[in-house]
Design a protein around this motif. Sequence first.
Motif, PDB file in Angstrom:
ATOM      1  N   LEU A 171       0.836  -1.207   0.000  1.00 23.00           N
ATOM      2  CA  LEU A 171       0.000   0.000   0.000  1.00 23.00           C
ATOM      3  C   LEU A 171       0.869   1.255   0.000  1.00 23.00           C
ATOM      4  CD1 LEU A 171      -2.774  -0.973   2.557  1.00 23.00           C
ATOM      5  CD2 LEU A 171      -3.205  -0.039   0.284  1.00 23.00           C
ATOM      6  N   GLY A 172       0.500   2.220  -0.822  1.00 22.30           N
ATOM      7  CA  GLY A 172       1.203   3.494  -0.833  1.00 22.30           C
ATOM      8  C   GLY A 172       2.382   3.576  -1.787  1.00 22.30           C
ATOM      9  N   ARG A 173       2.778   2.414  -2.339  1.00 20.28           N
ATOM     10  CA  ARG A 173       3.907   2.428  -3.272  1.00 20.28           C
ATOM     11  C   ARG A 173       3.437   2.462  -4.722  1.00 20.28           C
ATOM     12  NH1 ARG A 173       9.024  -0.861  -1.117  1.00 20.28           N
ATOM     13  NH2 ARG A 173       9.412   0.569   0.602  1.00 20.28           N
ATOM     14  N   ALA A 174       4.385   2.597  -5.635  1.00 13.75           N
ATOM     15  CA  ALA A 174       4.046   2.620  -7.059  1.00 13.75           C
ATOM     16  C   ALA A 174       3.689   1.208  -7.520  1.00 13.75           C
ATOM     17  CB  ALA A 174       5.226   3.151  -7.857  1.00 13.75           C
ATOM     18  N   ILE A 175       2.569   1.061  -8.219  1.00 13.93           N
ATOM     19  CA  ILE A 175       2.112  -0.244  -8.705  1.00 13.93           C
ATOM     20  C   ILE A 175       3.232  -0.915  -9.500  1.00 13.93           C
ATOM     21  CG2 ILE A 175       0.451  -1.390 -10.254  1.00 13.93           C
ATOM     22  CD1 ILE A 175      -0.935  -0.396  -7.800  1.00 13.93           C
ATOM     23  N   ARG A 176       3.515  -2.176  -9.167  1.00 14.57           N
ATOM     24  CA  ARG A 176       4.669  -2.842  -9.773  1.00 14.57           C
ATOM     25  C   ARG A 176       4.434  -3.302 -11.198  1.00 14.57           C
ATOM     26  NH1 ARG A 176       7.584  -6.364  -5.351  1.00 14.57           N
ATOM     27  NH2 ARG A 176       6.425  -8.050  -6.284  1.00 14.57           N
ATOM     28  N   ARG A 193      -0.510   4.926  -7.747  1.00 15.71           N
ATOM     29  CA  ARG A 193      -0.038   4.583  -6.415  1.00 15.71           C
ATOM     30  C   ARG A 193      -0.991   3.539  -5.835  1.00 15.71           C
ATOM     31  NH1 ARG A 193       2.294   9.699  -3.239  1.00 15.71           N
ATOM     32  NH2 ARG A 193       3.578   9.774  -5.101  1.00 15.71           N
ATOM     33  N   ALA A 194      -0.436   2.559  -5.141  1.00 13.67           N
ATOM     34  CA  ALA A 194      -1.245   1.436  -4.653  1.00 13.67           C
ATOM     35  C   ALA A 194      -2.206   1.860  -3.551  1.00 13.67           C
ATOM     36  CB  ALA A 194      -0.326   0.325  -4.162  1.00 13.67           C
ATOM     37  N   ASP A 195      -3.490   1.859  -3.857  1.00 17.45           N
ATOM     38  CA  ASP A 195      -4.500   1.980  -2.825  1.00 17.45           C
ATOM     39  C   ASP A 195      -5.673   1.067  -3.194  1.00 17.45           C
ATOM     40  OD1 ASP A 195      -6.081   3.305  -4.680  1.00 17.45           O
ATOM     41  OD2 ASP A 195      -5.591   5.289  -3.943  1.00 17.45           O
ATOM     42  N   VAL A 196      -6.589   0.907  -2.242  1.00 18.81           N
ATOM     43  CA  VAL A 196      -7.687  -0.040  -2.413  1.00 18.81           C
ATOM     44  C   VAL A 196      -8.491   0.244  -3.685  1.00 18.81           C
ATOM     45  CG1 VAL A 196      -9.874  -0.799  -1.402  1.00 18.81           C
ATOM     46  CG2 VAL A 196      -7.848  -0.560   0.043  1.00 18.81           C
ATOM     47  N   THR A 197      -8.727   1.521  -3.952  1.00 16.08           N
ATOM     48  CA  THR A 197      -9.563   1.870  -5.095  1.00 16.08           C
ATOM     49  C   THR A 197      -8.899   1.488  -6.429  1.00 16.08           C
ATOM     50  OG1 THR A 197      -8.695   4.122  -5.015  1.00 16.08           O
ATOM     51  CG2 THR A 197     -10.810   3.734  -3.944  1.00 16.08           C
ATOM     52  N   TYR A 198      -7.577   1.358  -6.427  1.00 11.57           N
ATOM     53  CA  TYR A 198      -6.893   0.937  -7.657  1.00 11.57           C
ATOM     54  C   TYR A 198      -7.356  -0.458  -8.059  1.00 11.57           C
ATOM     55  CZ  TYR A 198      -3.315   0.234 -11.177  1.00 11.57           C
ATOM     56  OH  TYR A 198      -2.687  -0.004 -12.367  1.00 11.57           O
ATOM     57  N   ASP A 199      -7.363  -1.363  -7.092  1.00 16.42           N
ATOM     58  CA  ASP A 199      -7.821  -2.737  -7.356  1.00 16.42           C
ATOM     59  C   ASP A 199      -9.298  -2.774  -7.749  1.00 16.42           C
ATOM     60  OD1 ASP A 199      -5.595  -4.275  -7.124  1.00 16.42           O
ATOM     61  OD2 ASP A 199      -5.973  -4.937  -5.064  1.00 16.42           O
ATOM     62  N   LEU A 200     -10.111  -1.959  -7.089  1.00 19.19           N
ATOM     63  CA  LEU A 200     -11.546  -2.006  -7.357  1.00 19.19           C
ATOM     64  C   LEU A 200     -11.859  -1.437  -8.743  1.00 19.19           C
ATOM     65  CD1 LEU A 200     -12.981  -1.159  -3.825  1.00 19.19           C
ATOM     66  CD2 LEU A 200     -12.436  -3.379  -4.849  1.00 19.19           C
ATOM     67  N   PHE A 201     -11.065  -0.483  -9.188  1.00 18.10           N
ATOM     68  CA  PHE A 201     -11.193   0.017 -10.555  1.00 18.10           C
ATOM     69  C   PHE A 201     -10.921  -1.122 -11.539  1.00 18.10           C
ATOM     70  CE2 PHE A 201      -9.611   1.673 -14.517  1.00 18.10           C
ATOM     71  CZ  PHE A 201     -10.384   2.790 -14.766  1.00 18.10           C
ATOM     72  N   ALA A 202      -9.804  -1.803 -11.335  1.00 13.39           N
ATOM     73  CA  ALA A 202      -9.431  -2.916 -12.217  1.00 13.39           C
ATOM     74  C   ALA A 202     -10.491  -4.015 -12.180  1.00 13.39           C
ATOM     75  CB  ALA A 202      -8.073  -3.482 -11.809  1.00 13.39           C
ATOM     76  N   PHE A 203     -11.039  -4.244 -11.004  1.00 11.19           N
ATOM     77  CA  PHE A 203     -12.085  -5.249 -10.865  1.00 11.19           C
ATOM     78  C   PHE A 203     -13.291  -4.887 -11.744  1.00 11.19           C
ATOM     79  CE2 PHE A 203     -16.070  -6.500  -8.831  1.00 11.19           C
ATOM     80  CZ  PHE A 203     -15.921  -7.882  -8.812  1.00 11.19           C
TER      81      PHE A 203
END
Lengths: 309, 249
Positions: A171-176, A193-203
């Motif tokens: 969390l908080g780092r640049a997406i790998r 930047r890694a946060d929860v909403t990043y994953d939910l967008f992709a989902f």
Amino acid sequence: MTSSIHPTVRLTSQQRLEGIWNKRTYTIVRLIGEGARGSIYLARIGNRYVALKISQDSSVISAEVNVLKEFKKVQGPPLGPLLLDVDDAYISHDLKLAFYVMEYIDGVPVSDWVKREGLSWLFPISFQLLKKLHKIHQLGYIYGDLKPDNILIDRKTKQARLVDVGGVTALGRAIREYTTWFDRGYWRLGDRRADVTYDLFAFAVCLLSLDPHVTIHNTKERDIYKVLNQAKSLKPLTPILKKALSGQYNNALELKSELGVINRKQLQPTKSNRKTATNPKIDFWPEALGLSSIILVHAGLFYFLFYRI
Amino acid sequence: MHTGTIRQILLITDGCSNQGEDPIKVSSMIAQKGIAVNVIGVLDDDQTEEPVGLSEVNDIANSGNGISRIVYADVLSETVQTVTRQAMTQTIQGFVSKELSQIFGQETNEEDLPPETRGEVQKVVEDLGETVNLQVLILVDTSASMQHKMEAVKDAIDDFILSLQARTGDHYYSIYQFPARNQVVKELLPWTNDGKRVNKVFPKLAAGGITPTGAALKQTVKAFQNVPSSEEWRDDSDDIIDSSYGSSY
């Protein structure tokens, strides 16, 4: 120092890899996957089939092993493939490479599964995935590279599994690692930047891409809401998807519970998928099936006991 | 904790150089100065995945201690990020190896350590990768054959800046084109960390004829001398990371 066109590793069928440190020997069966960072082979050890990931770049192996070890600490359904072994082996007389071994998941990519079994499967699959994502987030990580290619449906258990941990980021780092169409940065709807909403967008984009009306690869304009409008089969989900795309869910469970509400209203089969999409009846779903069988057994037992008395 | 700076050149081209100095030789000279040279070869849609002319791409990166990839224009964005990250990791690993041999005496590569220890080293490398300052000079081949790929290049750079901004460490980037009218290279954008400036630069790109890759690379090295944080490096050093950093391990 590696710099090649494909950082992949060519192994031949029946080739044996002998671990230098742990002394286990694996026999290669066939190639089952190739990524930007390495190759995955089906291999055998004794009578057991396993998946073996090998890369020209040992840091890829180390990084993914670190993640798999973190994931292993969590109770309940596994977050990623189970890690079995980490080692080095000579793949030719002068080339030593790092590899790791994980359980072999005999599965079908989610897009093939949904095409074959119908869109109603999106519900149980989504619930399973969102539960996993939530646990990953609680661990302090973001899955990162969420896309249909990384989601397999296990043929036996019919459970959704996440199979690639290359994108997992603290969390908080640049997406790998990410894939264009599933990356909110590409659609200019947020940072990387890694946060929860990043994953939910992709989902949400994953769900969109599974709608037969959606042609995400042909979109010239970077407007995900136009893609959302294409998704006719997912009409009942539009408000939820919109919220996920604009980062309005605080966590995966929030999204999951709102999906649960729509769950009962069901999806409308459309012309193009009428043949394949069976009308989603509740008893079609593996989870519901399991539950109802448990209830039946209990009712039977109860009846039996009651009758005896 | 004081973190050093990693310096890279990212060359985006579509073919072999046809004029001036040998780019492979130049890139090894650049590597000596502690600057890694990464190269991305952009394919045309009708080209096969391993065209003969593009092998130079791999050779330049090899001698420049960098990473190379040959890709079609549509995956350029992802590639720019991957290449930069991998090259950065490689540089840090080179530094870590040096540290390891100081600790263990003699030659110790990361690969010689047992997997467990390597996993711990990897965590350190990743922490450094996230926090180290990064300075990337983007050198774009604007020769005639690149013309129809410029849109993809612009998108890729735009996208790359987004990835730079996600990092914890500071970053500076600059953009150069080659060839240019009456000069080998032309500065399009001086060192900056402002992501919005890419868009203002790109209309200026006009494609020209020849491809003097070697000479262009050589010219761009000068750009590393007038960097905002110039006190952080010494000119003739091959230390990429400030040596004061090493003491923290």
